[in-house]
Design a protein around this motif. Structure first.
Motif, short mmCIF file in Angstrom:
data_model
loop_
_atom_site.label_atom_id
_atom_site.label_comp_id
_atom_site.label_asym_id
_atom_site.label_seq_id
_atom_site.Cartn_x
_atom_site.Cartn_y
_atom_site.Cartn_z
N ALA A 1 -4.39 3.98 2.96
CA ALA A 1 -5.53 4.85 3.27
C ALA A 1 -6.79 4.03 3.52
CB ALA A 1 -5.75 5.84 2.12
N LEU A 2 -7.02 3.00 2.72
CA LEU A 2 -8.20 2.16 2.94
C LEU A 2 -8.07 1.35 4.23
CD1 LEU A 2 -8.81 0.98 -0.72
CD2 LEU A 2 -10.36 2.40 0.65
N GLY A 3 -6.84 0.92 4.56
CA GLY A 3 -6.63 0.21 5.81
C GLY A 3 -6.92 1.07 7.01
N ALA A 4 -6.65 2.38 6.91
CA ALA A 4 -6.96 3.32 7.98
C ALA A 4 -8.44 3.67 8.01
CB ALA A 4 -6.12 4.58 7.82
N ALA A 5 -9.00 3.93 6.83
CA ALA A 5 -10.40 4.35 6.74
C ALA A 5 -11.36 3.30 7.26
CB ALA A 5 -10.75 4.70 5.30
N LEU A 6 -10.94 2.04 7.24
CA LEU A 6 -11.76 0.96 7.79
C LEU A 6 -12.15 1.25 9.23
CD1 LEU A 6 -12.72 -2.03 7.21
CD2 LEU A 6 -10.59 -2.75 8.29
N TRP A 7 -11.27 1.95 9.98
CA TRP A 7 -11.49 2.21 11.41
C TRP A 7 -11.92 3.64 11.70
CZ3 TRP A 7 -11.31 -2.33 13.75
CH2 TRP A 7 -10.57 -3.35 13.15
N THR A 8 -11.48 4.58 10.89
CA THR A 8 -11.74 5.99 11.19
C THR A 8 -12.86 6.58 10.34
OG1 THR A 8 -10.04 6.68 9.59
CG2 THR A 8 -9.34 6.36 11.88
N GLY A 9 -13.35 5.81 9.37
CA GLY A 9 -14.40 6.31 8.51
C GLY A 9 -13.90 7.07 7.30
N GLY A 10 -12.61 7.43 7.30
CA GLY A 10 -12.04 8.14 6.17
C GLY A 10 -10.56 8.34 6.36
N ALA A 11 -9.87 8.64 5.27
CA ALA A 11 -8.45 8.94 5.32
C ALA A 11 -8.14 9.84 4.13
CB ALA A 11 -7.61 7.66 5.25
N THR A 12 -7.07 10.59 4.26
CA THR A 12 -6.63 11.49 3.20
C THR A 12 -5.39 10.94 2.54
OG1 THR A 12 -7.50 13.43 4.38
CG2 THR A 12 -5.82 13.83 2.70
N ALA A 13 -5.40 10.85 1.23
CA ALA A 13 -4.23 10.43 0.47
C ALA A 13 -3.51 11.67 -0.03
CB ALA A 13 -4.62 9.54 -0.70
N VAL A 14 -2.19 11.70 0.13
CA VAL A 14 -1.37 12.77 -0.42
C VAL A 14 -0.33 12.10 -1.30
CG1 VAL A 14 0.05 14.78 0.09
CG2 VAL A 14 -1.72 14.08 1.71
N ALA A 15 -0.60 12.09 -2.60
CA ALA A 15 0.25 11.38 -3.55
C ALA A 15 -0.07 11.89 -4.95
CB ALA A 15 0.00 9.87 -3.49
N PRO A 16 0.91 11.97 -5.84
CA PRO A 16 0.60 12.30 -7.23
C PRO A 16 -0.39 11.30 -7.81
CG PRO A 16 2.96 12.45 -6.82
CD PRO A 16 2.36 11.79 -5.61
N LEU A 17 -1.37 11.81 -8.53
CA LEU A 17 -2.47 10.97 -9.02
C LEU A 17 -2.61 11.13 -10.52
CD1 LEU A 17 -4.89 9.13 -8.22
CD2 LEU A 17 -6.25 11.20 -7.97
N GLY A 18 -2.44 10.04 -11.25
CA GLY A 18 -2.58 10.08 -12.70
C GLY A 18 -4.04 10.13 -13.11
N GLY A 19 -4.30 10.80 -14.22
CA GLY A 19 -5.67 10.90 -14.71
C GLY A 19 -6.22 9.57 -15.17
N ASP A 20 -5.35 8.56 -15.36
CA ASP A 20 -5.79 7.24 -15.79
C ASP A 20 -6.11 6.32 -14.61
OD1 ASP A 20 -3.14 7.27 -15.03
OD2 ASP A 20 -2.48 5.79 -16.48
N TYR A 21 -6.03 6.83 -13.40
CA TYR A 21 -6.27 6.00 -12.22
C TYR A 21 -7.76 6.04 -11.85
CZ TYR A 21 -5.19 3.73 -7.77
OH TYR A 21 -5.10 2.84 -6.73
N PRO A 22 -8.38 4.90 -11.50
CA PRO A 22 -9.81 4.87 -11.19
C PRO A 22 -10.10 5.39 -9.78
CG PRO A 22 -8.90 2.67 -10.98
CD PRO A 22 -7.78 3.54 -11.50
N GLN A 23 -9.94 6.69 -9.61
CA GLN A 23 -10.09 7.33 -8.31
C GLN A 23 -11.45 7.07 -7.67
OE1 GLN A 23 -9.37 11.55 -8.52
NE2 GLN A 23 -10.50 11.98 -6.63
N SER A 24 -12.49 6.94 -8.48
CA SER A 24 -13.85 6.77 -7.95
C SER A 24 -14.01 5.49 -7.14
CB SER A 24 -14.86 6.78 -9.09
OG SER A 24 -14.63 5.70 -9.98
N LEU A 25 -13.11 4.53 -7.33
CA LEU A 25 -13.20 3.27 -6.59
C LEU A 25 -12.68 3.39 -5.17
CD1 LEU A 25 -11.94 0.75 -9.32
CD2 LEU A 25 -14.30 1.37 -8.76
N LEU A 26 -11.99 4.49 -4.87
CA LEU A 26 -11.39 4.67 -3.54
C LEU A 26 -12.41 5.29 -2.59
CD1 LEU A 26 -7.87 5.99 -4.58
CD2 LEU A 26 -8.41 3.75 -3.62
N THR A 27 -13.43 4.54 -2.26
CA THR A 27 -14.44 5.06 -1.34
C THR A 27 -13.81 5.33 0.02
OG1 THR A 27 -15.06 2.80 -0.73
CG2 THR A 27 -16.30 3.82 -2.52
N ARG A 28 -14.23 6.40 0.65
CA ARG A 28 -13.78 6.85 1.96
C ARG A 28 -12.36 7.41 1.95
NH1 ARG A 28 -15.41 1.79 3.29
NH2 ARG A 28 -13.38 1.28 4.21
#
Length: 304
Positions: free
Chosen positions: A36-63
């Motif tokens: 997603a970050l590799g794509a967002a570098l060019w498109t300005g954003g990307a959508t992740a569709v994946a199970p996400l644990g509450g212990d994951y630092p989601q805030s670091l995934l800018t864009r």
């Protein structure tokens, strides 16, 4: 449909052991994050569709839009072991060994629609289901990375993997994956074999680490080789996924397969030049233009 590419994969927290004996513990990553970050570098954003644990630092995934991520109790934990020859082995912790529970389902895909989507490495049956569902939803461009665990455990699944190649528009395996699928073949011979299997797949590109990428465009008389354009190597984690995201982003922007190879290579290079995904953050337009021009100048073509 979403304006940004969607990435179907997983999130992980990894404990890494590098070939020189150095280690890094508790590193957030996963195929969904890097692609997603590799794509967002060019498109300005990307959508992740994946199970996400509450212990994951989601805030670091800018864009990266994580609003379609299903919340689960904890993030998958892996050991990541790196060899001197560039190969890597990721082993899930015992409680997370059934990694299908950390991969998206068709129900997750039904939470939205997208015209372009990347399917990161997942168990074979899950990948088959998602491809069928995404096509039914109207996705016009699909890219695919593969999981070689099934091939490692049961060679009879090779034909099922080959069938998947025919169902997508960009097939983007690593050299390690191809060696498992087509053992004993040099990359150029393997690329020809893959093209024979899937004559209509728009782009087939084998990711070869520090050797760069070897690719073929459907209907072309040329084989494309682009050496790695990394200017330093700090951490190779996630580089292959970043390549996939950058390549799909070109198609999302209406560009062609050569642009996909260039953008994927730049995303991979920026990824390895920093720890984790930090090299994919805060990249200026001037840097992207300069790095893209440099990559394009290194493209070589030979008769296929």
């Amino acid at each position: 449909m979403s304006d940004h590419p969607a990435v179907f994969g997983n999130f992980a927290i990894d404990d890494l052991v590098f070939a020189d004996g150095s280690t890094r513990w508790g590193v957030p990553g996963g195929t969904a994050a890097y692609a997603a970050l590799g794509a967002a570098l060019w498109t300005g954003g990307a959508t992740a569709v994946a199970p996400l644990g509450g212990d994951y630092p989601q805030s670091l995934l800018t864009r990266v839009d994580c609003s379609r991520c299903r919340i689960i109790p904890h993030t998958m934990r892996n050991w990541g072991l790196y060899e001197d020859d560039g190969t890597r082995h990721f082993v899930s912790r015992n409680r997370d060994r059934d990694w299908s529970g950390f991969c998206p389902t068709s129900e997750d895909a039904a939470t939205g629609t997208q015209s372009t989507a990347h399917l990161a490495a997942m168990p074979l049956l899950r990948t088959q289901s998602l491809i069928a569902h995404l096509r039914q939803q109207g996705a016009s461009t699909l890219s695919l990375d593969v999981d070689n665990h099934d091939l490692q455990q049961d060679g009879s699944s090779a034909q099922a993997h080959i069938d998947l190649i025919r169902l997508v528009d960009l097939y983007l395996p690593s050299q390690q994956d191809v060696a498992r699928l087509l053992p004993g073949l040099p990359p150029t011979v393997a690329l020809r074999r893959l093209r024979d299997y899937a004559p209509n797949t728009s782009l087939i590109a084998i990711k070869m680490g520090e050797a760069g990428v070897l690719a073929h465009v459907a209907g072309s008389d040329d084989c494309i080789r682009l050496p790695s354009v990394a200017r330093a190597v700090v951490d190779t984690t996630g580089a292959g996924d970043a390549f996939c995201g950058g390549a799909l982003a070109a198609y999302a922007e209406g560009l062609g397969p050569l642009d996909a190879i260039v953008q994927g290579s730049v995303s991979a290079a920026l990824c390895v030049e920093g720890w984790g995904w930090e090299g994919l953050l805060q990249v200026s337009e001037d840097v992207k233009r300069e790095r893209s021009a440099d990559a394009r100048s290194r493209v070589a073509k030979t008769t296929f």
